[in-house]
Design a protein around this motif. Structure first.
Motif, short mmCIF file in Angstrom:
data_model
loop_
_atom_site.label_atom_id
_atom_site.label_comp_id
_atom_site.label_asym_id
_atom_site.label_seq_id
_atom_site.Cartn_x
_atom_site.Cartn_y
_atom_site.Cartn_z
N ILE A 23 0.92 -1.06 0.01
CA ILE A 23 -0.14 0.03 -0.12
C ILE A 23 0.92 1.27 0.19
N PHE A 24 2.13 1.15 -0.22
CA PHE A 24 3.15 2.21 0.04
C PHE A 24 3.80 2.32 -1.33
N SER A 25 4.15 3.46 -1.85
CA SER A 25 5.11 3.63 -2.95
C SER A 25 6.33 4.03 -2.32
N THR A 26 6.49 4.67 -1.29
CA THR A 26 7.92 4.78 -0.12
C THR A 26 7.51 4.13 1.02
N LYS A 27 8.15 3.16 1.32
CA LYS A 27 7.82 2.35 2.75
C LYS A 27 8.19 2.82 3.86
N PRO A 28 7.39 2.90 4.99
CA PRO A 28 7.94 3.46 6.27
C PRO A 28 9.08 2.84 6.84
N ILE A 30 12.26 3.19 10.41
CA ILE A 30 12.86 3.63 11.84
C ILE A 30 14.14 3.73 10.99
N ASP A 31 14.78 4.91 11.33
CA ASP A 31 16.44 5.24 10.80
C ASP A 31 17.13 4.64 11.97
N ALA A 32 18.41 4.45 11.32
CA ALA A 32 19.40 3.86 12.21
C ALA A 32 19.59 4.54 13.34
N ALA A 33 19.84 3.78 14.58
CA ALA A 33 19.88 4.58 15.88
C ALA A 33 18.44 5.10 16.29
N ALA A 34 17.38 5.02 15.78
CA ALA A 34 16.24 5.68 16.24
C ALA A 34 15.25 4.54 16.69
N LYS A 35 14.28 4.89 17.47
CA LYS A 35 13.59 4.28 18.09
C LYS A 35 11.84 4.16 17.40
N THR A 36 11.72 5.21 16.74
CA THR A 36 10.48 5.62 16.13
C THR A 36 10.74 6.12 14.39
N SER A 37 9.58 5.93 13.83
CA SER A 37 9.50 6.53 12.36
C SER A 37 9.30 7.92 12.34
N VAL A 38 9.01 8.65 13.58
CA VAL A 38 8.67 10.27 13.42
C VAL A 38 9.92 10.73 13.09
N GLY A 39 9.82 11.59 12.31
CA GLY A 39 11.12 12.25 11.84
C GLY A 39 12.05 11.48 11.06
N SER A 40 11.59 10.46 10.47
CA SER A 40 12.58 9.75 9.67
C SER A 40 13.04 10.46 8.48
N THR A 42 13.48 9.44 5.54
CA THR A 42 12.60 8.68 4.38
C THR A 42 11.11 8.94 4.85
N THR A 43 10.44 9.90 4.25
CA THR A 43 8.90 9.81 4.43
C THR A 43 8.19 8.89 3.91
N ALA A 44 7.33 7.81 4.37
CA ALA A 44 6.57 7.06 4.02
C ALA A 44 5.45 7.65 2.98
N VAL A 45 5.15 7.24 1.98
CA VAL A 45 4.21 7.57 1.10
C VAL A 45 3.27 6.45 0.96
N ILE A 46 1.92 6.75 0.90
CA ILE A 46 0.92 5.82 0.83
C ILE A 46 0.40 5.87 -0.48
N SER A 47 0.23 4.77 -1.19
CA SER A 47 -0.33 4.86 -2.69
C SER A 47 -1.75 4.12 -2.65
#
Length: 82
Positions: A23-28, A30-40, A42-47
């Protein structure tokens, strides 16, 4: 997305699929060394935003980090009923 243990070396990448199709054109992720996708970086894009009635949703973990794997992953699907 969030996890208890942050991935290191590379990001933790998740793919959500509806009936076997992403369902994503850009997948969600979690960046290296982070614990959440907030502020990643790479921004997830829902297709595909309209999920079908009784559609099967699966979650694939495409990447877990390269030095230390992210652990304790939680995926939150938040939406409204049409």
């Amino acid at each position: 997305l969030n996890c208890n243990t942050a991935p290191t070396g590379s990001a933790l990448v998740v793919n959500v699929k509806l009936g076997g199709t992403t369902i994503f054109s850009t997948k969600p992720q979690i960046d290296a060394a982070a614990k959440t996708s907030v502020g990643s970086g790479t921004t997830a894009v829902i297709s595909t935003s309209a999920l079908t009635d009784d559609g099967e949703i699966t979650i694939d973990i495409d990447q877990i980090g390269s030095t230390i794997a992210g652990k304790g992953l939680k995926v939150w699907l938040i939406g409204t009923r049409a």
